[in-house]
Enzyme design. Sequence first.
Site, PDB file in Angstrom:
ATOM      1  CG  HIS A 129     -47.905 -26.722  23.472  1.00 15.13           C
ATOM      2  ND1 HIS A 129     -48.510 -27.090  24.651  1.00 15.13           N
ATOM      3  CD2 HIS A 129     -48.030 -27.780  22.628  1.00 15.13           C
ATOM      4  CE1 HIS A 129     -48.958 -28.335  24.544  1.00 15.13           C
ATOM      5  NE2 HIS A 129     -48.684 -28.771  23.323  1.00 15.13           N
ATOM      6  CG  HIS A 130     -53.238 -23.911  26.546  1.00 22.62           C
ATOM      7  ND1 HIS A 130     -53.042 -23.085  27.631  1.00 22.62           N
ATOM      8  CD2 HIS A 130     -54.539 -23.753  26.179  1.00 22.62           C
ATOM      9  CE1 HIS A 130     -54.188 -22.462  27.913  1.00 22.62           C
ATOM     10  NE2 HIS A 130     -55.100 -22.839  27.048  1.00 22.62           N
ATOM     11  CB  ALA A 131     -47.175 -26.812  27.778  1.00 18.88           C
TER      12      ALA A 131
END
Length: 476
Positions: free
Chosen positions: A138-140
């Site tokens: 995830h880009h988070a």
Amino acid sequence: MQRLSGLDAGFLYLETPSQHLHICGLLVLDPSTVPDGYDYRAVRRELDARLDAVPAFRMKLADSRFNLDHPVWVDDKDFDLDRHLHHVAVPSPGSRTELADLCGHIAAQPLDRAKPLWEMWVVEGLDDGSIAVILKMHHAGVDGVSGAAMIAQLCSLDPAAPRPDTIAPGVGGGNEIYMAVAGAVNVALRPLHLARMLPSAVTSVASWVARARRGDAMPAPFTAPRTPFNSTITGHRAVAFAQLDLADVKAVKNAFGVKVNDVVMTLVASALRSYLAGRGELPDSPLVGMVPVSVHEESDRPGRNQVSAMFAGLHTHIEDPVERLRALADANEVAKDHNAELGANMLQDWSQFMGAAVFGAAMRTYAALRLADKHPAIHNLVISNVPGPPQALYFLGAHVTALYPFGPLFHGAGLNITVISLEDKLDVGLITCPELVPDLWVLTDCLAPALDELLAAAEQARSSDDEDSSIDGVSR
């Protein structure tokens, strides 16, 4: 316990059922270099052992109804590798098309937020005997640079290298009282932070206007022409990939006195021009790419995402590829200078004010009303160029022969092209929404001819220089 920055959390808040904000990497491996031979069970055991050296792979999100600020990362005390690692095979004949279809299907599935935000798929059955690994994060939790670094931590420079030292996990779970109190303090201080930022924001806008009048500003948002991939996206994904010789790219760079990134951007621009022209959909004005810029070396802000954003005109209206290259190189210098003036921390600072309730609801409404189809395109696509290692990498003992990256798609910008260098190659990953670009391989297959075109021009330029030098030598 580690709190997400506003930019990290923003990738959670802006995610919708059709806008998946994770990134993927496709590793192609040569199993013949594995010291004791390839075996999936051995791969699983080795991966399980090596994950102890990368704590981020064992961290999950935690939040509380009393937490007013962004969520936090905590160690998952119930971490189970089998919930993340999967073993599959592509259908016969195991060509690049079957592999791409599988990768697109995996990229279209959201990650489960109840566990650490990553998955890995080991893929067998390829027609050339290779093994593929599809990694989704995830880009988070990662940006392009940190994602590549996490992959590198699972790799080595020697197929027989020992495992890295383990790092003891922290305490699982999150302290809800501390999370709530610290979050409340952070939120209470935001008006003060906003007051400090407003003067610089006004100055930045005034500077942008002044630069635009002088002709030395990067393209402004909402000035891109509309193309077929500038629309509301669905949850479906299609991927394609290509591999180019880095030596050829550097030969073009040296012949025309530009940077590798300028050549990469020109290859993308040339491919887009050929593709759109072939469909009769090439806009008269140049396409605009949004280019993530790493600020890992400049920023002092917390968070796993350390990026700013630069807008780049692709000069797709210029027919001659050499003229396009030179125009792009000049424009990139202007854009870099302008982006540096805006500051390395601008995107991170403003994203601190994002909130799940407001931004999540706004994005869902934006998608439901298909507003991306109605306003001018913010930009046409995302183009990212990530520097990779110049030497051979071995993933759990297997030589990495290719590493294709696939970034996220956004409503209104349904095409992402990401490039990473590895050894003597440039690996290019393209991802789109197939409803917007149903023939992605046609676009992908325009990249190699674009490089051949520039190589021919570089050879001609060198020949002309040699002739001039010979004439000059005789005259003396």
